[in-house]
Design a protein around this motif. Structure first.
Motif, PDB file in Angstrom:
ATOM      1  N   CYS A  22       0.841  -1.189   0.000  1.00  0.00           N
ATOM      2  CA  CYS A  22       0.000   0.000   0.000  1.00  0.00           C
ATOM      3  C   CYS A  22       0.880   1.245   0.000  1.00  0.00           C
ATOM      4  O   CYS A  22       1.800   1.361   0.810  1.00  0.00           O
ATOM      5  CB  CYS A  22      -0.886  -0.027   1.241  1.00  0.00           C
ATOM      6  SG  CYS A  22      -1.821   1.476   1.481  1.00  0.00           S
ATOM      7  N   CYS A  25       0.166   3.279   3.606  1.00  0.00           N
ATOM      8  CA  CYS A  25       0.589   2.826   4.937  1.00  0.00           C
ATOM      9  C   CYS A  25       1.656   1.747   4.885  1.00  0.00           C
ATOM     10  O   CYS A  25       2.119   1.293   5.931  1.00  0.00           O
ATOM     11  CB  CYS A  25      -0.621   2.336   5.723  1.00  0.00           C
ATOM     12  SG  CYS A  25      -1.240   0.753   5.135  1.00  0.00           S
ATOM     13  N   CYS A  42      -6.195  -2.921   1.052  1.00  0.00           N
ATOM     14  CA  CYS A  42      -5.072  -2.879   1.986  1.00  0.00           C
ATOM     15  C   CYS A  42      -5.370  -3.787   3.168  1.00  0.00           C
ATOM     16  O   CYS A  42      -6.487  -3.814   3.678  1.00  0.00           O
ATOM     17  CB  CYS A  42      -4.874  -1.441   2.447  1.00  0.00           C
ATOM     18  SG  CYS A  42      -3.501  -1.258   3.580  1.00  0.00           S
ATOM     19  N   CYS A  48      -6.801   1.695   7.178  1.00  0.00           N
ATOM     20  CA  CYS A  48      -6.441   2.240   5.883  1.00  0.00           C
ATOM     21  C   CYS A  48      -7.445   1.720   4.869  1.00  0.00           C
ATOM     22  O   CYS A  48      -7.708   0.530   4.789  1.00  0.00           O
ATOM     23  CB  CYS A  48      -5.031   1.783   5.513  1.00  0.00           C
ATOM     24  SG  CYS A  48      -4.572   2.249   3.848  1.00  0.00           S
ATOM     25  N   THR A  50      -7.346   2.139   1.550  1.00  0.00           N
ATOM     26  CA  THR A  50      -6.828   2.129   0.185  1.00  0.00           C
ATOM     27  C   THR A  50      -7.381   0.938  -0.592  1.00  0.00           C
ATOM     28  O   THR A  50      -7.338  -0.187  -0.115  1.00  0.00           O
ATOM     29  CB  THR A  50      -5.292   2.038   0.207  1.00  0.00           C
ATOM     30  OG1 THR A  50      -4.775   3.218   0.791  1.00  0.00           O
ATOM     31  CG2 THR A  50      -4.731   1.882  -1.204  1.00  0.00           C
TER      32      THR A  50
HETATM   33 ZN   LIG Z   1      -2.839   0.916   3.451  1.00  0.00          ZN
END
Ligand SMILES: [Zn+2]
Ligand SMILES: [Zn+2]
Ligand SMILES: [Zn+2]
Length: 161
Positions: A22, A25, A42, A48, A50
């Motif tokens: 990711c 993070c 993610c 997170c 994402t």
């Molecule tokens: Zn992430």
């Protein structure tokens, strides 16, 4: 690129041949088979959020290569065509977005949107010279004058970042 010592374990755990991380993070991404097709999420979720689209079994975006579709704002991905120059296609293509842009030195070419319907404008050549028409013609008959290769209406510019 140096592999994380945990990569072997992760590959096993997620059943994938290569670990992608990711960009936000740095945790590994995993491939999810969603209702709308596969995508990457993610493993830091829910901290997170994402997610990346899946293109040929890989997350579609590497960090710093983030170009959005001017019509639907989904990510654009660069494809190497078997014949002809590379092109950029919208990752929303499986969901009805047909945007395809030429490659301009590794980026999608600049594109403009129609002020009435939001679809892309295309440069056409008429009897009185070049002009910009809506790609949805004949459904949409919007046109703009051409000013040095651009439609003459800056307000509708949808330049890629
Ligand atoms: Zn992430
Ligand atoms: Zn799109
Ligand atoms: Zn239009």
């Amino acid at each position: 690129m140096a592999e994380d010592p945990d990569s072997g374990k992760l590959r096993e755990q997620f059943g994938i041949s290569q670990i992608h991380f990711c960009a936000a993070c740095k945790k590994p991404l995993r491939r999810v088979n969603g209702k709308m097709g596969p995508f990457w999420s993610c493993t830091g979720f829910p901290d997170c959020r994402t997610t990346l689209d899946d293109v040929a079994g890989k997350p579609s975006r590497e960090p710093d290569e983030h170009y959005c579709c001017p019509v639907c704002t989904r990510r654009m991905v660069r494809i190497e065509a078997e014949s002809g120059p590379p092109a950029w296609i919208c990752t929303g293509s499986s969901r009805g977005c047909r945007v395809r842009l030429r490659d301009d030195q590794g980026r999608p070419e600049q594109a403009w949107r129609c002020g009435s319907c939001g679809h892309l404008l295309v440069l056409r050549h008429g009897r009185h010279g070049a002009f910009w028409g809506c790609s949805r013609y004949p459904d949409c008959k919007q046109t703009y004058n051409d000013a040095n290769g651009k439609p003459q209406l800056d307000i509708f510019s949808a330049k890629n970042p």
